[in-house]
Design an enzyme around this catalytic site. Sequence first.
Site, PDB file in Angstrom:
ATOM      1  N   CYS A  58       0.759  -1.178  -0.101  1.00  0.00           N
ATOM      2  CA  CYS A  58       0.114   0.074   0.133  1.00  0.00           C
ATOM      3  C   CYS A  58       0.743   1.281   0.049  1.00  0.00           C
ATOM      4  O   CYS A  58       0.664   2.239  -0.547  1.00  0.00           O
ATOM      5  CB  CYS A  58      -0.844  -0.046   1.085  1.00  0.00           C
ATOM      6  SG  CYS A  58      -2.197  -1.367   1.336  1.00  0.00           S
ATOM      7  N   ARG A 141      -8.143  -4.568  -3.130  1.00  0.00           N
ATOM      8  CA  ARG A 141      -7.659  -3.595  -4.023  1.00  0.00           C
ATOM      9  C   ARG A 141      -8.535  -2.944  -5.084  1.00  0.00           C
ATOM     10  O   ARG A 141      -8.338  -3.458  -6.187  1.00  0.00           O
ATOM     11  CB  ARG A 141      -6.107  -3.554  -4.629  1.00  0.00           C
ATOM     12  CG  ARG A 141      -5.015  -3.936  -3.388  1.00  0.00           C
ATOM     13  CD  ARG A 141      -3.676  -3.852  -3.853  1.00  0.00           C
ATOM     14  NE  ARG A 141      -2.781  -4.488  -2.722  1.00  0.00           N
ATOM     15  CZ  ARG A 141      -2.361  -3.915  -1.902  1.00  0.00           C
ATOM     16  NH1 ARG A 141      -2.423  -2.503  -1.693  1.00  0.00           N
ATOM     17  NH2 ARG A 141      -1.627  -4.406  -0.931  1.00  0.00           N
TER      18      ARG A 141
HETATM   19  C1  BEZ Z   1       0.793  -4.683   1.719  1.00  0.00           C
HETATM   20  O1  BEZ Z   1       1.753  -4.771   1.772  1.00  0.00           O
HETATM   21  O2  BEZ Z   1       0.124  -3.514   1.654  1.00  0.00           O
HETATM   22  C2  BEZ Z   1      -0.269  -5.687   2.235  1.00  0.00           C
HETATM   23  C3  BEZ Z   1      -0.022  -6.902   2.055  1.00  0.00           C
HETATM   24  C4  BEZ Z   1      -0.808  -7.859   2.211  1.00  0.00           C
HETATM   25  C5  BEZ Z   1      -2.107  -7.643   3.122  1.00  0.00           C
HETATM   26  C6  BEZ Z   1      -2.249  -6.304   3.299  1.00  0.00           C
HETATM   27  C7  BEZ Z   1      -1.549  -5.275   3.056  1.00  0.00           C
END
Ligand code: BEZ
Length: 238
Positions: A58, A141
Site C-alpha cells: 500500500c 485493492r
Molecule cells: C501490503 O503490503 O500492502 C499488504 C499486503 C498483504 C495484506 C495487506 C496489505
Amino acid sequence: MDTNNPSGQNEIISMPRIGDKAPAFKAITTQGEIDFPKQFEGSWVILFSHPADFTPVCTSEFMTFATMEDKFAEANCKLVGLSVDGLYSHIAWLRTIKEKIEYRGMKNVEVKFPLIEDITMNVARTYGMIQPGESSTKTVRAVFFIDPKSMIRAIIYYPLSLGRNFDELYRALIAMQTADAFSVATPADWRPGDDVIVPPAGSCGVAKDRMAGKEGITCHDWFFCTKKISAEEITKTI
Ligand code: BEZ
C-alpha cells in the site's frame, strides 16, 4: 485467502456495476468531509481502496499514485482513497510516507488527495470492496472509475498481495475519455496515438463501401475498421 473466515466466501455482497450511478455517501477524510459523488460532479474520479495503512504494498501504491496526481488532474480526474483504518492512522501513515520513506527515486511524497476513514466499513461494503474469500477485515485493492456525471464506467479488483499498475489506470482513463470524445472504441493495448476502432458498419452498403476503401479508414474486415487520431488531438480535445 482469510483462513479465519472460510464461510465468508458464501456471504452475499452487493456491488455497484459498470453503468450504475455511483452510490452516494458522506465521509471523513484526511482532507476534511466529503459528499461523494456530488462534490466531484464535473470531474472524473478514481475511488480506490487499499487493505491497510502502514503496509508495504500500500505504501508503494500511495507513493506512486501521489506522484502521478498532477498528471491525473490534467486529465480532469481526482483521486480518492479508502481503507477501514481510522483518521489518525491515516494521518500518521501519510506523515511517515512524507517524512521517512524513500522508494524507487520517490521521496518527500505528499499525499494531497483525500483518504477516507471507513472504520464502520459502510462505504467498503456498499462498493463491494470487502471480499470475504480474500479478507473479511480488510478491503481488497478495488478501483472505481467514475465519470463527470457520477456514473461508474470501469471497475478493477486486485488481491491484497498485488500492487496495482498506475500507468494502466491512467491508460484506461484516457481511453474512456477518448471513446467519449470521438465516439470510437480502443483496441487491445491501445495508447494515445495508436489507431482507434470506428463504430461497426450499420448497413450492407456501408460495409461494402468500407471494404472498397471509400471511407478513408483501414479495414481488416468489414466489421473491424480503424482510423488515426493523433495523441495531440486527444490531448487537445479531452
Ligand atoms: C501490503 O503490503 O500492502 C499488504 C499486503 C498483504 C495484506 C495487506 C496489505
